[in-house]
Design a protein around this motif. Structure first.
Motif, PDB file in Angstrom:
ATOM      1  N   PHE A  73       0.847  -1.174   0.000  1.00  0.00           N
ATOM      2  CA  PHE A  73       0.000   0.000   0.000  1.00  0.00           C
ATOM      3  C   PHE A  73       0.891   1.235   0.000  1.00  0.00           C
ATOM      4  CE2 PHE A  73      -2.588  -3.331   1.921  1.00  0.00           C
ATOM      5  CZ  PHE A  73      -3.708  -3.265   1.092  1.00  0.00           C
ATOM      6  N   PRO A  74       0.336   2.395  -0.290  1.00  0.00           N
ATOM      7  CA  PRO A  74       1.176   3.602  -0.297  1.00  0.00           C
ATOM      8  C   PRO A  74       1.940   3.757   1.017  1.00  0.00           C
ATOM      9  CG  PRO A  74      -0.980   4.088  -1.198  1.00  0.00           C
ATOM     10  CD  PRO A  74      -1.038   2.678  -0.670  1.00  0.00           C
ATOM     11  N   PHE A  75       3.214   4.026   0.886  1.00  0.00           N
ATOM     12  CA  PHE A  75       4.149   4.224   2.005  1.00  0.00           C
ATOM     13  C   PHE A  75       4.318   2.980   2.871  1.00  0.00           C
ATOM     14  CE2 PHE A  75       2.349   8.479   1.164  1.00  0.00           C
ATOM     15  CZ  PHE A  75       3.501   9.046   0.656  1.00  0.00           C
ATOM     16  N   SER A  76       4.037   1.795   2.334  1.00  0.00           N
ATOM     17  CA  SER A  76       4.234   0.591   3.123  1.00  0.00           C
ATOM     18  C   SER A  76       5.441  -0.207   2.643  1.00  0.00           C
ATOM     19  CB  SER A  76       2.986  -0.298   3.069  1.00  0.00           C
ATOM     20  OG  SER A  76       2.807  -0.791   1.751  1.00  0.00           O
ATOM     21  N   GLY A  77       5.929   0.079   1.450  1.00  0.00           N
ATOM     22  CA  GLY A  77       7.082  -0.641   0.923  1.00  0.00           C
ATOM     23  C   GLY A  77       8.305   0.248   0.966  1.00  0.00           C
ATOM     24  N   GLY A  78       9.251  -0.067   0.113  1.00  0.00           N
ATOM     25  CA  GLY A  78      10.459   0.738   0.024  1.00  0.00           C
ATOM     26  C   GLY A  78      10.151   2.064  -0.644  1.00  0.00           C
ATOM     27  N   VAL A  79      10.176   3.136   0.106  1.00  0.00           N
ATOM     28  CA  VAL A  79       9.801   4.435  -0.430  1.00  0.00           C
ATOM     29  C   VAL A  79      10.978   5.408  -0.510  1.00  0.00           C
ATOM     30  CG1 VAL A  79       7.401   4.305   0.269  1.00  0.00           C
ATOM     31  CG2 VAL A  79       9.081   5.237   1.843  1.00  0.00           C
ATOM     32  N   ALA A  80      12.168   4.951  -0.229  1.00  0.00           N
ATOM     33  CA  ALA A  80      13.325   5.842  -0.294  1.00  0.00           C
ATOM     34  C   ALA A  80      13.651   6.128  -1.752  1.00  0.00           C
ATOM     35  CB  ALA A  80      14.523   5.215   0.403  1.00  0.00           C
ATOM     36  N   GLN A  81      13.822   7.388  -2.077  1.00  0.00           N
ATOM     37  CA  GLN A  81      14.153   7.795  -3.426  1.00  0.00           C
ATOM     38  C   GLN A  81      15.326   8.756  -3.391  1.00  0.00           C
ATOM     39  OE1 GLN A  81      11.037   9.399  -5.819  1.00  0.00           O
ATOM     40  NE2 GLN A  81       9.460   8.261  -4.733  1.00  0.00           N
ATOM     41  N   HIS A  82      16.083   8.724  -4.450  1.00  0.00           N
ATOM     42  CA  HIS A  82      17.152   9.700  -4.613  1.00  0.00           C
ATOM     43  C   HIS A  82      16.591  10.804  -5.505  1.00  0.00           C
ATOM     44  CE1 HIS A  82      21.107  11.394  -4.958  1.00  0.00           C
ATOM     45  NE2 HIS A  82      20.979  11.399  -6.277  1.00  0.00           N
ATOM     46  N   ILE A  83      16.325  11.951  -4.924  1.00  0.00           N
ATOM     47  CA  ILE A  83      15.735  13.048  -5.677  1.00  0.00           C
ATOM     48  C   ILE A  83      16.788  14.134  -5.819  1.00  0.00           C
ATOM     49  CG2 ILE A  83      13.936  14.791  -5.715  1.00  0.00           C
ATOM     50  CD1 ILE A  83      12.247  12.902  -4.010  1.00  0.00           C
ATOM     51  N   GLU A  84      17.238  14.305  -7.049  1.00  0.00           N
ATOM     52  CA  GLU A  84      18.225  15.342  -7.332  1.00  0.00           C
ATOM     53  C   GLU A  84      17.814  16.002  -8.642  1.00  0.00           C
ATOM     54  OE1 GLU A  84      22.908  15.611  -8.523  1.00  0.00           O
ATOM     55  OE2 GLU A  84      22.234  13.963  -7.310  1.00  0.00           O
ATOM     56  N   PRO A  85      17.541  17.271  -8.609  1.00  0.00           N
ATOM     57  CA  PRO A  85      17.086  17.903  -9.852  1.00  0.00           C
ATOM     58  C   PRO A  85      18.196  17.959 -10.887  1.00  0.00           C
ATOM     59  CG  PRO A  85      17.447  19.541  -8.161  1.00  0.00           C
ATOM     60  CD  PRO A  85      17.622  18.193  -7.515  1.00  0.00           C
ATOM     61  N   ASN A  86      17.856  17.657 -12.102  1.00  0.00           N
ATOM     62  CA  ASN A  86      18.801  17.750 -13.201  1.00  0.00           C
ATOM     63  C   ASN A  86      18.527  19.062 -13.919  1.00  0.00           C
ATOM     64  OD1 ASN A  86      20.497  17.477 -15.337  1.00  0.00           O
ATOM     65  ND2 ASN A  86      19.463  15.721 -16.245  1.00  0.00           N
ATOM     66  N   THR A  87      19.383  20.026 -13.707  1.00  0.00           N
ATOM     67  CA  THR A  87      19.169  21.336 -14.307  1.00  0.00           C
ATOM     68  C   THR A  87      19.902  21.483 -15.631  1.00  0.00           C
ATOM     69  OG1 THR A  87      21.005  22.211 -13.012  1.00  0.00           O
ATOM     70  CG2 THR A  87      18.793  22.455 -12.084  1.00  0.00           C
TER      71      THR A  87
END
Length: 134
Positions: free
Chosen positions: A16-30
């Motif tokens: 379900f939402p937020f029940s599994g692996g939710v880690a993300q690498h968020i880096e904007p590509n400018t």
């Protein structure tokens, strides 16, 4: 322990939402907006920093103004040409200062790495220094 160890194969795994692996690498590509300076063009780092001082269009515009004033007096006044030449010289001096600082930092890094190599592996240090002794 379950009596049927193979039963895990049929056990559904629901996330379900937020029940599994939710880690993300968020880096904007400018770079998608302007990626005109390739890292392989001369020294890419210096190119990017020089572009921050004055864009290529600004540099070419000033050069064009100075050349046109030299070619024809009717194109622009001597006062306007002097201003453009002064601005062009200022940009040139800033970029040359940037290059000198980059070269100094690079030399310091090289010396630190050579000191580290001499301490850890003198034979490799002698081989490297032999390559550049000529």
């Amino acid at each position: 322990m379950t009596p049927y160890p193979w039963s895990w194969f049929w056990a559904p795994q629901l996330h379900f939402p937020f029940s599994g692996g939710v880690a993300q690498h968020i880096e904007p590509n400018t770079n998608w907006f302007f990626d005109g300076i390739r890292l392989t063009s001369g020294n890419g780092d210096i190119e990017r920093q020089a572009f921050e001082i004055a864009s290529y269009g600004k540099q070419l515009g000033l050069i064009t103004e100075v050349l046109l004033s030299m070619a024809s007096e009717q194109t622009m006044t001597a006062d306007e040409a002097a201003k453009s030449l002064s601005r062009l010289k200022d940009i040139y001096e800033k970029i040359e200062t940037l290059k000198a600082g980059q070269a100094t930092a690079l030399a310091s890094t090289a010396v630190a790495l050579l000191d580290k190599l001499r301490a850890s592996d003198p034979a490799q240090f002698d081989r490297v220094m032999g390559r550049y002794s000529n």
